[in-house]
Design a protein around this motif. Sequence first.
Motif, PDB file in Angstrom:
ATOM      1  N   ASP A 103      41.352 -40.744  28.385  1.00 28.64           N
ATOM      2  CA  ASP A 103      41.163 -41.484  29.629  1.00 28.64           C
ATOM      3  C   ASP A 103      39.766 -41.249  30.183  1.00 28.64           C
ATOM      4  OD1 ASP A 103      43.709 -42.430  29.448  1.00 28.64           O
ATOM      5  OD2 ASP A 103      44.570 -40.996  30.867  1.00 28.64           O
ATOM      6  N   ARG A 104      39.286 -39.987  30.120  1.00 32.58           N
ATOM      7  CA  ARG A 104      37.952 -39.683  30.611  1.00 32.58           C
ATOM      8  C   ARG A 104      36.900 -40.420  29.807  1.00 32.58           C
ATOM      9  NH1 ARG A 104      33.307 -38.332  28.863  1.00 32.58           N
ATOM     10  NH2 ARG A 104      34.241 -36.862  27.436  1.00 32.58           N
ATOM     11  N   ARG A 105      37.051 -40.424  28.469  1.00 30.05           N
ATOM     12  CA  ARG A 105      36.075 -41.128  27.648  1.00 30.05           C
ATOM     13  C   ARG A 105      36.104 -42.621  27.924  1.00 30.05           C
ATOM     14  NH1 ARG A 105      37.853 -37.285  23.758  1.00 30.05           N
ATOM     15  NH2 ARG A 105      39.351 -38.751  22.909  1.00 30.05           N
ATOM     16  N   ALA A 106      37.308 -43.147  28.147  1.00 29.67           N
ATOM     17  CA  ALA A 106      37.422 -44.570  28.462  1.00 29.67           C
ATOM     18  C   ALA A 106      36.717 -44.881  29.775  1.00 29.67           C
ATOM     19  CB  ALA A 106      38.888 -44.975  28.535  1.00 29.67           C
ATOM     20  N   PHE A 107      36.862 -43.996  30.764  1.00 28.28           N
ATOM     21  CA  PHE A 107      36.212 -44.226  32.053  1.00 28.28           C
ATOM     22  C   PHE A 107      34.697 -44.259  31.889  1.00 28.28           C
ATOM     23  CE2 PHE A 107      34.066 -42.579  35.793  1.00 28.28           C
ATOM     24  CZ  PHE A 107      34.477 -43.507  36.734  1.00 28.28           C
ATOM     25  N   GLY A 190      27.319 -36.895  38.666  1.00 30.63           N
ATOM     26  CA  GLY A 190      27.073 -35.922  37.602  1.00 30.63           C
ATOM     27  C   GLY A 190      27.526 -34.533  37.995  1.00 30.63           C
ATOM     28  N   TRP A 191      27.261 -34.160  39.250  1.00 31.01           N
ATOM     29  CA  TRP A 191      27.692 -32.844  39.736  1.00 31.01           C
ATOM     30  C   TRP A 191      29.216 -32.755  39.754  1.00 31.01           C
ATOM     31  CZ3 TRP A 191      27.764 -28.023  40.539  1.00 31.01           C
ATOM     32  CH2 TRP A 191      28.610 -27.465  41.489  1.00 31.01           C
ATOM     33  N   LEU A 192      29.892 -33.824  40.178  1.00 33.69           N
ATOM     34  CA  LEU A 192      31.358 -33.801  40.232  1.00 33.69           C
ATOM     35  C   LEU A 192      31.950 -33.623  38.836  1.00 33.69           C
ATOM     36  CD1 LEU A 192      31.914 -36.663  42.845  1.00 33.69           C
ATOM     37  CD2 LEU A 192      32.272 -34.206  43.217  1.00 33.69           C
ATOM     38  N   TYR A 193      31.371 -34.302  37.837  1.00 30.56           N
ATOM     39  CA  TYR A 193      31.837 -34.116  36.463  1.00 30.56           C
ATOM     40  C   TYR A 193      31.576 -32.684  36.002  1.00 30.56           C
ATOM     41  CZ  TYR A 193      33.284 -38.812  35.104  1.00 30.56           C
ATOM     42  OH  TYR A 193      33.977 -39.987  34.974  1.00 30.56           O
ATOM     43  N   GLN A 194      30.419 -32.148  36.386  1.00 29.86           N
ATOM     44  CA  GLN A 194      30.095 -30.772  36.013  1.00 29.86           C
ATOM     45  C   GLN A 194      31.100 -29.806  36.636  1.00 29.86           C
ATOM     46  OE1 GLN A 194      25.991 -29.831  36.756  1.00 29.86           O
ATOM     47  NE2 GLN A 194      26.277 -27.647  36.449  1.00 29.86           N
ATOM     48  N   ASP A 195      31.431 -30.021  37.905  1.00 31.12           N
ATOM     49  CA  ASP A 195      32.393 -29.157  38.580  1.00 31.12           C
ATOM     50  C   ASP A 195      33.777 -29.286  37.966  1.00 31.12           C
ATOM     51  OD1 ASP A 195      33.199 -27.289  40.499  1.00 31.12           O
ATOM     52  OD2 ASP A 195      33.803 -28.845  41.907  1.00 31.12           O
ATOM     53  N   ALA A 196      34.078 -30.474  37.423  1.00 33.52           N
ATOM     54  CA  ALA A 196      35.365 -30.694  36.768  1.00 33.52           C
ATOM     55  C   ALA A 196      35.394 -30.130  35.352  1.00 33.52           C
ATOM     56  CB  ALA A 196      35.689 -32.188  36.735  1.00 33.52           C
ATOM     57  N   GLY A 197      34.260 -29.615  34.874  1.00 29.80           N
ATOM     58  CA  GLY A 197      34.214 -29.020  33.542  1.00 29.80           C
ATOM     59  C   GLY A 197      33.956 -30.005  32.431  1.00 29.80           C
ATOM     60  N   ASP A 198      33.605 -31.248  32.768  1.00 28.38           N
ATOM     61  CA  ASP A 198      33.355 -32.282  31.769  1.00 28.38           C
ATOM     62  C   ASP A 198      31.851 -32.406  31.569  1.00 28.38           C
ATOM     63  OD1 ASP A 198      33.045 -34.555  30.255  1.00 28.38           O
ATOM     64  OD2 ASP A 198      34.548 -35.732  31.329  1.00 28.38           O
ATOM     65  N   MET A 199      31.303 -31.638  30.648  1.00 23.96           N
ATOM     66  CA  MET A 199      29.858 -31.618  30.471  1.00 23.96           C
ATOM     67  C   MET A 199      29.344 -32.893  29.819  1.00 23.96           C
ATOM     68  SD  MET A 199      29.322 -28.901  32.023  1.00 23.96           S
ATOM     69  CE  MET A 199      27.564 -28.649  31.800  1.00 23.96           C
ATOM     70  N   ASP A 200      30.178 -33.580  29.022  1.00 23.41           N
ATOM     71  CA  ASP A 200      29.759 -34.867  28.465  1.00 23.41           C
ATOM     72  C   ASP A 200      29.583 -35.895  29.575  1.00 23.41           C
ATOM     73  OD1 ASP A 200      29.769 -33.890  25.892  1.00 23.41           O
ATOM     74  OD2 ASP A 200      31.798 -34.587  25.449  1.00 23.41           O
ATOM     75  N   GLY A 201      30.568 -35.958  30.492  1.00 25.83           N
ATOM     76  CA  GLY A 201      30.449 -36.869  31.618  1.00 25.83           C
ATOM     77  C   GLY A 201      29.262 -36.515  32.498  1.00 25.83           C
ATOM     78  N   ALA A 202      29.034 -35.212  32.705  1.00 22.44           N
ATOM     79  CA  ALA A 202      27.898 -34.771  33.517  1.00 22.44           C
ATOM     80  C   ALA A 202      26.584 -35.200  32.880  1.00 22.44           C
ATOM     81  CB  ALA A 202      27.934 -33.253  33.692  1.00 22.44           C
ATOM     82  N   ALA A 203      26.472 -35.037  31.552  1.00 23.64           N
ATOM     83  CA  ALA A 203      25.236 -35.406  30.857  1.00 23.64           C
ATOM     84  C   ALA A 203      24.985 -36.909  30.959  1.00 23.64           C
ATOM     85  CB  ALA A 203      25.311 -34.972  29.394  1.00 23.64           C
ATOM     86  N   ALA A 384      36.921 -26.797  37.718  1.00 25.60           N
ATOM     87  CA  ALA A 384      36.679 -26.089  36.465  1.00 25.60           C
ATOM     88  C   ALA A 384      35.649 -24.986  36.661  1.00 25.60           C
ATOM     89  CB  ALA A 384      36.194 -27.066  35.392  1.00 25.60           C
ATOM     90  N   ARG A 385      34.755 -25.174  37.626  1.00 20.73           N
ATOM     91  CA  ARG A 385      33.764 -24.142  37.903  1.00 20.73           C
ATOM     92  C   ARG A 385      34.458 -22.868  38.374  1.00 20.73           C
ATOM     93  NH1 ARG A 385      29.451 -23.812  42.137  1.00 20.73           N
ATOM     94  NH2 ARG A 385      30.791 -25.209  43.309  1.00 20.73           N
ATOM     95  N   MET A 386      35.449 -23.025  39.243  1.00 20.95           N
ATOM     96  CA  MET A 386      36.184 -21.863  39.728  1.00 20.95           C
ATOM     97  C   MET A 386      36.968 -21.214  38.589  1.00 20.95           C
ATOM     98  SD  MET A 386      38.501 -21.850  43.202  1.00 20.95           S
ATOM     99  CE  MET A 386      37.558 -23.248  43.806  1.00 20.95           C
ATOM    100  N   ALA A 387      37.602 -22.050  37.762  1.00 20.88           N
ATOM    101  CA  ALA A 387      38.361 -21.522  36.631  1.00 20.88           C
ATOM    102  C   ALA A 387      37.448 -20.797  35.651  1.00 20.88           C
ATOM    103  CB  ALA A 387      39.099 -22.662  35.919  1.00 20.88           C
ATOM    104  N   ARG A 388      36.239 -21.326  35.472  1.00 20.42           N
ATOM    105  CA  ARG A 388      35.294 -20.654  34.561  1.00 20.42           C
ATOM    106  C   ARG A 388      34.890 -19.290  35.105  1.00 20.42           C
ATOM    107  NH1 ARG A 388      31.765 -24.350  34.480  1.00 20.42           N
ATOM    108  NH2 ARG A 388      30.312 -23.481  35.983  1.00 20.42           N
ATOM    109  N   GLU A 389      34.686 -19.209  36.428  1.00 17.20           N
ATOM    110  CA  GLU A 389      34.355 -17.916  37.029  1.00 17.20           C
ATOM    111  C   GLU A 389      35.499 -16.923  36.808  1.00 17.20           C
ATOM    112  OE1 GLU A 389      31.531 -17.102  38.206  1.00 17.20           O
ATOM    113  OE2 GLU A 389      30.515 -19.003  38.610  1.00 17.20           O
TER     114      GLU A 389
END
Length: 420
Positions: A103-107, A190-203, A384-389
């Motif tokens: 779904d993310r890739r489709a978006f 881009g920041w929201l995708y990064q915070d969600a842990g989706d680095m492909d979407g962020a890029a 995802a940022r919090m989970a990564r911490e």
Amino acid sequence: MKQQTEPMGRNDALRAARLRRGWRTIESAAAALQAHGQHLLDDPHFTVSARTWRRWEGGRPGWPAEETAFVIHDALGRWPEDLGFTPPPGWIRPEHHEEEQVDRRAFVSVTAAALVAGPTASQHVDPALIGYFQEQLEGHYRADMFLGPHDLIGTVSAQYQLIDKLIRSARGETRHGLLRVGAAYAALVGWLYQDAGDMDGAAFWRGVTQEMAMRSRDPHLIGYFLVNQAQVRTDLGDGHAVVDLCEAALDGGLLLPKVRIMAMQQQAHGASLTGDRTAVDRLIDQADSLLSQVDDDLPWGNACRRTPGYLEVQRATCYGRLGLGQEAGALWTQVLGIVPETARRDRGVYMARHAIAAAHARDPDQAVEIARHVARVAVETRSARMARELRGLERVMRPWQDAPIGQELGEVLAPVARRG
């Protein structure tokens, strides 16, 4: 006749898998899995003790930490619940999340198509729309402090697409103004995708930001983009790339104080990744000397004014990354005293870093107590940022993984692992 009794409390499934793998003893199995995990995770501190493996082959093996579960699966070809471990309530195997990833890739694909869909019908674009979108952007920044990224991605990206459509019809200063605000919207997505842990979407969205910034010909916005890109590199642990990007931003001539502050503090993160504490302090101190000069009315990049204790947050984060537990802990206590309770996402990230500092300072009880609150916020915000911490906290807490406090941490973080 003496009645034979079956062995009590033995995990035969894991024992059989061990023997099939050729690991004849528990000691050799623990050593082999530890080596496998260190290579798989690229983490020399990943450990599995013989005592831990012995407990796994007992009658109550419990459930391994998230990273350990992945290592077990990679080494033995089966998930822990198929090896006699007791899965926590709600455990979903990672492959079950594939539909969400599709779904993310489709978006992202749909968004990309919208950006290159070709000409649209011309329309009148009123200059007042620039102010409208700027006001909306400030509201999104505030909402980001209270909500998780998933609740905002759709709204902000849809507004970006409207801006992109209007740019195609706008002329003159109106067009340049929309390019500037469009770059800020793309950076936020881009920041929201990064915070969600989706680095492909962020890029993907960082690339959109770069295009908009270059088309605007605004040197301050181009510097802002470079700092945003450096943030991604920070999350990827590439300290030298962070420094390169920030130096490129600072080479861009007479930048606004706000952009210079952002570049300097981000460069400090790069320095912490390369172990350079002296550079960390120098850069944060230089940024601090510029704070009183921030007086622009641009809607983007206002974290240095909007975030309480902004530069001390950066210093504390860098100190934690350098393993300076006492110094980082003192700063986090100071910062958390002024960050409002309503800023739940930011407080959660800061508290997770505070817990890591406590573990570095050899205070595991405080670390787990802090993590207990953070875990609830991480589940609710899906950050995802919090989970990564929190995963970072697990690594720092490994010296206590077989102690009761280590088991308690596993129980505290289990809901985060299930949600992730």
